[in-house]
Enzyme design. Structure first.
Site, PDB file in Angstrom:
ATOM      1  N   THR A  21     -22.846   4.090 -20.077  1.00  0.00           N
ATOM      2  CA  THR A  21     -23.837   3.062 -20.359  1.00  0.00           C
ATOM      3  C   THR A  21     -24.639   3.520 -21.585  1.00  0.00           C
ATOM      4  OG1 THR A  21     -25.169   4.131 -18.641  1.00  0.00           O
ATOM      5  CG2 THR A  21     -24.044   2.091 -18.039  1.00  0.00           C
ATOM      6  N   GLY A  22     -25.291   2.553 -22.230  1.00  0.00           N
ATOM      7  CA  GLY A  22     -25.857   2.771 -23.559  1.00  0.00           C
ATOM      8  C   GLY A  22     -26.730   3.997 -23.762  1.00  0.00           C
ATOM      9  N   ARG A  51     -19.349  -0.843  -5.362  1.00  0.00           N
ATOM     10  CA  ARG A  51     -18.436  -1.610  -4.498  1.00  0.00           C
ATOM     11  C   ARG A  51     -17.045  -1.671  -5.117  1.00  0.00           C
ATOM     12  NH1 ARG A  51     -16.611  -6.523  -4.730  1.00  0.00           N
ATOM     13  NH2 ARG A  51     -15.639  -7.345  -2.852  1.00  0.00           N
ATOM     14  N   HIS A  97     -29.324   7.227 -14.161  1.00  0.00           N
ATOM     15  CA  HIS A  97     -30.634   6.570 -14.190  1.00  0.00           C
ATOM     16  C   HIS A  97     -31.625   7.503 -14.894  1.00  0.00           C
ATOM     17  CE1 HIS A  97     -29.396   3.787 -10.687  1.00  0.00           C
ATOM     18  NE2 HIS A  97     -29.253   3.192 -11.857  1.00  0.00           N
ATOM     19  N   LYS A 151     -31.379  11.687 -16.263  1.00  0.00           N
ATOM     20  CA  LYS A 151     -30.733  11.839 -17.573  1.00  0.00           C
ATOM     21  C   LYS A 151     -30.648  13.310 -17.978  1.00  0.00           C
ATOM     22  CE  LYS A 151     -30.577   7.326 -19.462  1.00  0.00           C
ATOM     23  NZ  LYS A 151     -30.816   6.490 -18.338  1.00  0.00           N
ATOM     24  N   ASP A 208     -26.335  -4.944  -9.909  1.00  0.00           N
ATOM     25  CA  ASP A 208     -25.249  -4.469 -10.777  1.00  0.00           C
ATOM     26  C   ASP A 208     -24.765  -3.088 -10.327  1.00  0.00           C
ATOM     27  OD1 ASP A 208     -26.124  -6.708 -12.060  1.00  0.00           O
ATOM     28  OD2 ASP A 208     -26.290  -5.795 -14.041  1.00  0.00           O
ATOM     29  N   SER A 262     -26.802  -0.938 -22.404  1.00  0.00           N
ATOM     30  CA  SER A 262     -27.642  -0.197 -21.472  1.00  0.00           C
ATOM     31  C   SER A 262     -27.456  -0.812 -20.068  1.00  0.00           C
ATOM     32  CB  SER A 262     -29.100  -0.280 -21.920  1.00  0.00           C
ATOM     33  OG  SER A 262     -29.900   0.494 -21.055  1.00  0.00           O
ATOM     34  N   GLY A 263     -27.581   0.026 -19.054  1.00  0.00           N
ATOM     35  CA  GLY A 263     -27.338  -0.439 -17.679  1.00  0.00           C
ATOM     36  C   GLY A 263     -28.079  -1.722 -17.308  1.00  0.00           C
ATOM     37  N   HIS A 312     -31.923  -3.761 -11.902  1.00  0.00           N
ATOM     38  CA  HIS A 312     -30.533  -4.251 -11.886  1.00  0.00           C
ATOM     39  C   HIS A 312     -29.757  -3.674 -10.696  1.00  0.00           C
ATOM     40  CE1 HIS A 312     -30.715  -0.426 -13.889  1.00  0.00           C
ATOM     41  NE2 HIS A 312     -29.407  -0.329 -13.990  1.00  0.00           N
ATOM     42  N   ASP A 362     -23.545  -1.559 -16.602  1.00  0.00           N
ATOM     43  CA  ASP A 362     -22.859  -1.254 -15.339  1.00  0.00           C
ATOM     44  C   ASP A 362     -21.741  -2.273 -15.104  1.00  0.00           C
ATOM     45  OD1 ASP A 362     -24.915   0.713 -13.543  1.00  0.00           O
ATOM     46  OD2 ASP A 362     -25.827  -0.464 -15.110  1.00  0.00           O
ATOM     47  N   ASP A 370     -30.644   7.517  -9.224  1.00  0.00           N
ATOM     48  CA  ASP A 370     -31.988   7.900  -8.787  1.00  0.00           C
ATOM     49  C   ASP A 370     -32.269   7.150  -7.492  1.00  0.00           C
ATOM     50  OD1 ASP A 370     -34.625   8.302  -8.280  1.00  0.00           O
ATOM     51  OD2 ASP A 370     -35.364   7.498 -10.182  1.00  0.00           O
TER      52      ASP A 370
HETATM   53  O1  LIG Z   1     -29.250   1.902 -15.696  1.00  0.00           O
HETATM   54  C1  LIG Z   1     -28.274   2.589 -15.772  1.00  0.00           C
HETATM   55  C2  LIG Z   1     -27.261   2.572 -14.698  1.00  0.00           C
HETATM   56  O2  LIG Z   1     -27.524   1.639 -13.688  1.00  0.00           O
HETATM   57  C3  LIG Z   1     -28.046   3.483 -16.920  1.00  0.00           C
HETATM   58  O3  LIG Z   1     -28.224   2.776 -18.109  1.00  0.00           O
HETATM   59  P1  LIG Z   1     -28.601   3.566 -19.442  1.00  0.00           P
HETATM   60  O4  LIG Z   1     -27.600   4.636 -19.607  1.00  0.00           O
HETATM   61  O5  LIG Z   1     -28.496   2.549 -20.547  1.00  0.00           O
HETATM   62  O6  LIG Z   1     -29.984   4.073 -19.248  1.00  0.00           O
END
Ligand SMILES: O=C(CO)COP(=O)(O)O
Length: 138
Positions: free
Chosen positions: A34-35, A96, A8, A12, A90, A54-55, A87, A60, A80
């Protein structure tokens, strides 16, 4: 091993530091992310990473799809816990599925450190056994 790296926004910089510190281990494996996490890590380390969406727009879930086919061996997800995520369903679904399929999931730096040293030691070799069995049985 197929390893997913996710963080999150507030985490990062932490996952980038982790990837820099353990590049010599991570580069021996197939990495997914993720992106945004994947872009930042590959920009900073030069590691080759398969990047998903991206998440918040499905990344995810894409990683979850690989877990559901037992094709992901480890998930390192620096969450975080102090910021609401749009999301969140997700995120919960991804965690899970890790529990459904017994996929090692580290959700913070302290546990990720244990995972990476265990990975280097061969502690996760059982994943290869499971995947070989799956390939044999189709
Ligand atoms: O939101 C995320 C995981 O839930 C991470 O996504 P990004 O790596 O695209 O920021």
């Amino acid at each position: 091993m197929n390893i997913a790296l996710i963080a999150h926004d507030d985490k990062k910089s932490s996952i980038i530091g982790f990837a820099i510190a353990y590049k010599h281990i991570l580069e021996k494996h197939t990495l997914y992310a993720t992106g945004t996490t994947g872009k930042l890590i590959s920009d900073e380390t030069g590691l080759a990473i398969h990047r998903f969406q991206s998440g918040p727009i499905g990344g995810d879930q894409q990683i979850g799809a690989l877990i559901a086919t037992n094709d992901m061996d480890m998930v390192i997800f620096f969450r975080d816990p102090l910021t609401a995520q749009p999301h969140e369903p997700d995120v919960s679904a991804l965690m899970r599925l890790c529990d459904v399929f017994q996929i090692p999931l580290a959700t913070n730096l302290a546990s990720a450190e244990l995972f990476i040293h265990g990975l280097e030691r061969g502690d996760f070799h059982w994943r290869n056994v499971i995947k070989t069995k799956k390939d044999r049985e189709g």
